[in-house]
Write a protein that holds these residues in place. Structure first.
Motif, PDB file in Angstrom:
ATOM      1  N   PRO A 109     -24.415  -4.346  31.725  1.00 13.90           N
ATOM      2  CA  PRO A 109     -25.707  -4.110  31.034  1.00 13.90           C
ATOM      3  C   PRO A 109     -25.342  -3.672  29.597  1.00 13.90           C
ATOM      4  CG  PRO A 109     -26.056  -3.533  33.120  1.00 13.90           C
ATOM      5  CD  PRO A 109     -24.612  -3.800  32.966  1.00 13.90           C
ATOM      6  N   THR A 110     -24.321  -2.877  29.407  1.00 12.87           N
ATOM      7  CA  THR A 110     -23.750  -2.180  28.153  1.00 12.87           C
ATOM      8  C   THR A 110     -22.976  -3.018  27.374  1.00 12.87           C
ATOM      9  OG1 THR A 110     -22.361  -0.838  29.149  1.00 12.87           O
ATOM     10  CG2 THR A 110     -24.627   0.060  29.167  1.00 12.87           C
ATOM     11  N   ALA A 111     -22.742  -4.281  28.036  1.00 10.92           N
ATOM     12  CA  ALA A 111     -21.479  -5.221  27.344  1.00 10.92           C
ATOM     13  C   ALA A 111     -21.758  -5.340  25.854  1.00 10.92           C
ATOM     14  CB  ALA A 111     -21.593  -6.447  28.030  1.00 10.92           C
ATOM     15  N   VAL A 112     -20.744  -5.750  25.312  1.00 19.74           N
ATOM     16  CA  VAL A 112     -20.803  -6.402  23.729  1.00 19.74           C
ATOM     17  C   VAL A 112     -20.033  -7.580  23.641  1.00 19.74           C
ATOM     18  CG1 VAL A 112     -18.780  -4.779  23.017  1.00 19.74           C
ATOM     19  CG2 VAL A 112     -20.517  -5.488  21.349  1.00 19.74           C
ATOM     20  N   THR A 113     -20.798  -8.463  22.956  1.00 19.74           N
ATOM     21  CA  THR A 113     -20.235  -9.718  22.527  1.00 19.74           C
ATOM     22  C   THR A 113     -20.017  -9.921  21.215  1.00 19.74           C
ATOM     23  OG1 THR A 113     -22.210 -11.131  22.246  1.00 19.74           O
ATOM     24  CG2 THR A 113     -21.104 -10.706  24.639  1.00 19.74           C
ATOM     25  N   TYR A 114     -18.748 -10.524  20.549  1.00 18.19           N
ATOM     26  CA  TYR A 114     -18.449 -10.866  19.279  1.00 18.19           C
ATOM     27  C   TYR A 114     -18.536 -12.364  19.283  1.00 18.19           C
ATOM     28  CZ  TYR A 114     -17.477  -5.987  19.204  1.00 18.19           C
ATOM     29  OH  TYR A 114     -17.575  -4.351  19.104  1.00 18.19           O
ATOM     30  N   MET A 115     -19.553 -13.210  19.082  1.00 19.22           N
ATOM     31  CA  MET A 115     -19.338 -14.490  18.981  1.00 19.22           C
ATOM     32  C   MET A 115     -18.966 -14.939  17.465  1.00 19.22           C
ATOM     33  SD  MET A 115     -19.680 -15.620  21.887  1.00 19.22           S
ATOM     34  CE  MET A 115     -19.282 -14.402  22.918  1.00 19.22           C
ATOM     35  N   PRO A 116     -18.602 -16.246  17.335  1.00 20.66           N
ATOM     36  CA  PRO A 116     -18.187 -16.809  16.207  1.00 20.66           C
ATOM     37  C   PRO A 116     -19.163 -16.792  15.012  1.00 20.66           C
ATOM     38  CG  PRO A 116     -17.163 -18.078  17.790  1.00 20.66           C
ATOM     39  CD  PRO A 116     -18.284 -17.414  18.500  1.00 20.66           C
ATOM     40  N   ASP A 117     -20.199 -17.078  15.419  1.00 27.47           N
ATOM     41  CA  ASP A 117     -21.643 -17.125  14.347  1.00 27.47           C
ATOM     42  C   ASP A 117     -22.333 -15.719  14.352  1.00 27.47           C
ATOM     43  OD1 ASP A 117     -22.788 -17.277  16.831  1.00 27.47           O
ATOM     44  OD2 ASP A 117     -24.259 -18.632  16.143  1.00 27.47           O
ATOM     45  N   GLU A 118     -21.985 -14.632  14.868  1.00 28.63           N
ATOM     46  CA  GLU A 118     -22.565 -13.479  14.526  1.00 28.63           C
ATOM     47  C   GLU A 118     -21.681 -12.188  14.758  1.00 28.63           C
ATOM     48  OE1 GLU A 118     -25.944 -13.949  17.289  1.00 28.63           O
ATOM     49  OE2 GLU A 118     -24.493 -13.108  19.089  1.00 28.63           O
ATOM     50  N   MET A 119     -22.280 -11.328  14.260  1.00 31.38           N
ATOM     51  CA  MET A 119     -21.410 -10.066  14.046  1.00 31.38           C
ATOM     52  C   MET A 119     -21.165  -9.258  15.434  1.00 31.38           C
ATOM     53  SD  MET A 119     -19.521  -8.564  12.090  1.00 31.38           S
ATOM     54  CE  MET A 119     -18.876  -7.046  11.275  1.00 31.38           C
TER      55      MET A 119
END
Length: 163
Positions: free
Chosen positions: A47-57
């Motif tokens: 629930p508190t995870a963070v993602t850093y995908m190529p098209d967004e910060m």
């Protein structure tokens, strides 16, 4: 002696199962992405995870991660996806992996499929027997800059005669 053998065998089995956890999580990610399953992807994240995908910060937490995948999968179909793991480690209830990816996506609005290649790194935790991502990063290399053009040269001027 029999007890010691069982203890060692059980320990080796546990290490194998824990190490497989992040690989299974990565495989579930690929399966859900290829199926266009936003909720299947979201359930792979804490629930508190963070993602850093190529098209967004950044996308942090369930709702932002859901919106990120809705945007991506709303615009594209994932036709092919390959993860090539270069590194993996597990220590208790914490696992990490990194490597490279190749993803072929087809725009839903029409147009030619595109293949993206990049790198990824993931950190996962095991809670209640279930592995979940807590940090997931994917990026693509920045294209090399075009060679700089040669500077324009000023036209040669004849020296001004001195009277």
């Amino acid at each position: 002696m029999k007890r010691a053998i069982l203890f060692v065998a059980g320990g080796l089995f546990a290490v194998s199962v824990f190490a497989q956890g992040i690989k299974d999580l990565d495989a579930a990610w690929v399966k859900a992405a290829k199926a266009g399953d936003v909720e299947g992807l979201v359930k792979l994240y804490a629930p508190t995870a963070v993602t850093y995908m190529p098209d967004e910060m950044r996308a942090k937490g369930t709702e932002e991660i859901r919106a990120s995948f809705q945007k991506f999968l709303g615009a594209s179909n994932v036709k092919e996806m390959t993860l090539t793991q270069d590194f993996e480690t597990t220590s208790g209830n914490l696992a990490a992996s990194s490597g490279t990816f190749s993803m072929t996506v087809e725009p839903k609005g029409g147009g030619a499929a595109q293949t993206m290649e990049g790198r990824y790194s993931s950190v996962a935790v095991r809670k209640g027997g279930k592995w979940m991502y807590v940090s997931d990063h994917a990026s693509m290399p920045i294209p090399a800059a075009a060679p700089a053009a040669a500077p324009a040269t000023a036209p040669a001027t004849a020296p001004t005669p001195i009277p």
